[in-house]
Design a protein around this motif. Structure first.
Motif, short mmCIF file in Angstrom:
data_model
loop_
_atom_site.label_atom_id
_atom_site.label_comp_id
_atom_site.label_asym_id
_atom_site.label_seq_id
_atom_site.Cartn_x
_atom_site.Cartn_y
_atom_site.Cartn_z
N ALA A 156 0.83 -1.21 0.00
CA ALA A 156 0.00 0.00 0.00
C ALA A 156 0.86 1.25 0.00
O ALA A 156 0.58 2.22 -0.72
CB ALA A 156 -0.94 -0.01 1.20
N VAL A 157 1.93 1.24 0.79
CA VAL A 157 2.83 2.39 0.82
C VAL A 157 3.48 2.58 -0.54
O VAL A 157 3.59 3.70 -1.05
CB VAL A 157 3.88 2.24 1.94
CG1 VAL A 157 4.93 3.34 1.87
CG2 VAL A 157 3.21 2.22 3.31
N GLN A 158 3.92 1.48 -1.16
CA GLN A 158 4.53 1.55 -2.48
C GLN A 158 3.58 2.17 -3.49
O GLN A 158 3.98 3.02 -4.30
CB GLN A 158 4.98 0.17 -2.95
CG GLN A 158 5.61 0.20 -4.34
CD GLN A 158 5.84 -1.19 -4.90
OE1 GLN A 158 5.06 -2.10 -4.65
NE2 GLN A 158 6.91 -1.34 -5.67
N ALA A 159 2.33 1.76 -3.47
CA ALA A 159 1.36 2.30 -4.42
C ALA A 159 1.18 3.80 -4.22
O ALA A 159 1.12 4.57 -5.18
CB ALA A 159 0.02 1.57 -4.29
N ALA A 160 1.11 4.22 -2.97
CA ALA A 160 0.95 5.66 -2.69
C ALA A 160 2.18 6.44 -3.15
O ALA A 160 2.06 7.48 -3.81
CB ALA A 160 0.71 5.88 -1.19
N VAL A 161 3.35 5.93 -2.82
CA VAL A 161 4.60 6.62 -3.16
C VAL A 161 4.81 6.64 -4.68
O VAL A 161 5.15 7.69 -5.25
CB VAL A 161 5.80 5.94 -2.45
CG1 VAL A 161 7.12 6.43 -2.98
CG2 VAL A 161 5.70 6.17 -0.95
N MET A 162 4.59 5.50 -5.34
CA MET A 162 4.79 5.46 -6.79
C MET A 162 3.76 6.34 -7.51
O MET A 162 4.08 6.97 -8.52
CB MET A 162 4.73 4.02 -7.30
CG MET A 162 5.93 3.18 -6.94
SD MET A 162 7.51 3.88 -7.48
CE MET A 162 7.29 3.94 -9.25
N GLY A 163 2.53 6.38 -7.01
CA GLY A 163 1.54 7.26 -7.61
C GLY A 163 1.97 8.71 -7.55
O GLY A 163 1.87 9.46 -8.53
N GLU A 164 2.47 9.12 -6.40
CA GLU A 164 2.93 10.51 -6.24
C GLU A 164 4.17 10.77 -7.08
O GLU A 164 4.27 11.82 -7.73
CB GLU A 164 3.20 10.79 -4.76
CG GLU A 164 3.63 12.21 -4.48
CD GLU A 164 2.58 13.27 -4.80
OE1 GLU A 164 2.98 14.45 -4.98
OE2 GLU A 164 1.38 12.94 -4.89
N LEU A 165 5.13 9.85 -7.08
CA LEU A 165 6.34 10.02 -7.89
C LEU A 165 5.98 10.11 -9.37
O LEU A 165 6.51 10.95 -10.10
CB LEU A 165 7.32 8.88 -7.64
CG LEU A 165 8.67 8.99 -8.34
CD1 LEU A 165 9.43 10.22 -7.89
CD2 LEU A 165 9.50 7.73 -8.07
N GLY A 166 5.06 9.25 -9.82
CA GLY A 166 4.62 9.29 -11.21
C GLY A 166 3.95 10.60 -11.58
O GLY A 166 4.14 11.11 -12.69
N GLU A 167 3.17 11.14 -10.65
CA GLU A 167 2.53 12.44 -10.90
C GLU A 167 3.56 13.56 -10.99
O GLU A 167 3.42 14.48 -11.79
CB GLU A 167 1.52 12.75 -9.79
CG GLU A 167 0.27 11.88 -9.84
CD GLU A 167 -0.60 12.16 -11.05
OE1 GLU A 167 -1.12 13.27 -11.16
OE2 GLU A 167 -0.73 11.24 -11.90
N ARG A 168 4.59 13.50 -10.17
CA ARG A 168 5.61 14.56 -10.13
C ARG A 168 6.60 14.49 -11.28
O ARG A 168 7.03 15.51 -11.80
CB ARG A 168 6.38 14.50 -8.82
CG ARG A 168 5.58 14.93 -7.62
CD ARG A 168 6.44 14.91 -6.38
NE ARG A 168 5.67 15.26 -5.20
CZ ARG A 168 6.21 15.66 -4.08
NH1 ARG A 168 7.52 15.76 -3.95
NH2 ARG A 168 5.45 15.95 -3.05
N THR A 169 7.00 13.26 -11.66
CA THR A 169 8.09 13.13 -12.63
C THR A 169 7.67 12.52 -13.96
O THR A 169 8.44 12.53 -14.91
CB THR A 169 9.23 12.25 -12.06
OG1 THR A 169 8.75 10.92 -11.88
CG2 THR A 169 9.75 12.81 -10.75
#
Length: 147
Positions: free
Chosen positions: A17-30
């Motif tokens: 769950a943490v990975q999904a949240a972090v990757m979603g945010e990273l994908g939105e930013r970069t």
């Protein structure tokens, strides 16, 4: 060793769950693909580091290279999973993303158990397991409904 397996499974459940949240945010930013590629680089560095720590050698890689190609699909499937959570989490929400993945993971796992695919032992699906899978599917579908 069972206790270690259970502890790792619990940690992976939280980490997913943490990975999904972090990757979603990273994908939105970069951007989705730079985030995906960087995640792969981090995985390679950590995987090789753990191999060296655990075995003091890279020999195990040659052993893997000699296995049938279909056994290599785990890496490719990991890319698909990371791509999916990177794209889906910010768009449909974390609960819907993880709920859908888990429900389908369990459904596919039940089929793999039932038919003994990939060299695993056959394990039947009794009615309690079937009912649980149906409830998981309903729960996942409900998470896709926006309030």
């Amino acid at each position: 060793m069972t206790a270690v397996a259970i502890a790792l499974t619990i940690a992976a459940g939280v980490a997913g769950a943490v990975q999904a949240a972090v990757m979603g945010e990273l994908g939105e930013r970069t951007g989705v693909f730079p985030a995906l590629a960087f995640s792969g680089v981090v995985s390679v560095v950590l995987g090789l580091s753990l191999l060296l720590i655990g075995t003091q050698s890279l020999r195990g890689l040659a052993d893997v290279a000699r296995e049938p190609l279909w056994l290599w699909t785990g890496g490719a499937l990991s890319v698909l999973i990371i791509l999916a959570i990177t794209v889906a989490s910010p768009r449909i929400g974390l609960a819907a993303t993880i709920g859908t993945i888990i429900a389908l993971n369990l459904g596919m796992a039940a089929a793999i158990d039932r038919f003994g695919w990939f060299g695993l032992d056959r394990i039947g699906i009794a009615w309690p397991r079937a009912v649980g899978l149906v409830f998981l599917g309903i729960g996942a579908a409900l998470t896709l409904i926006k309030a």
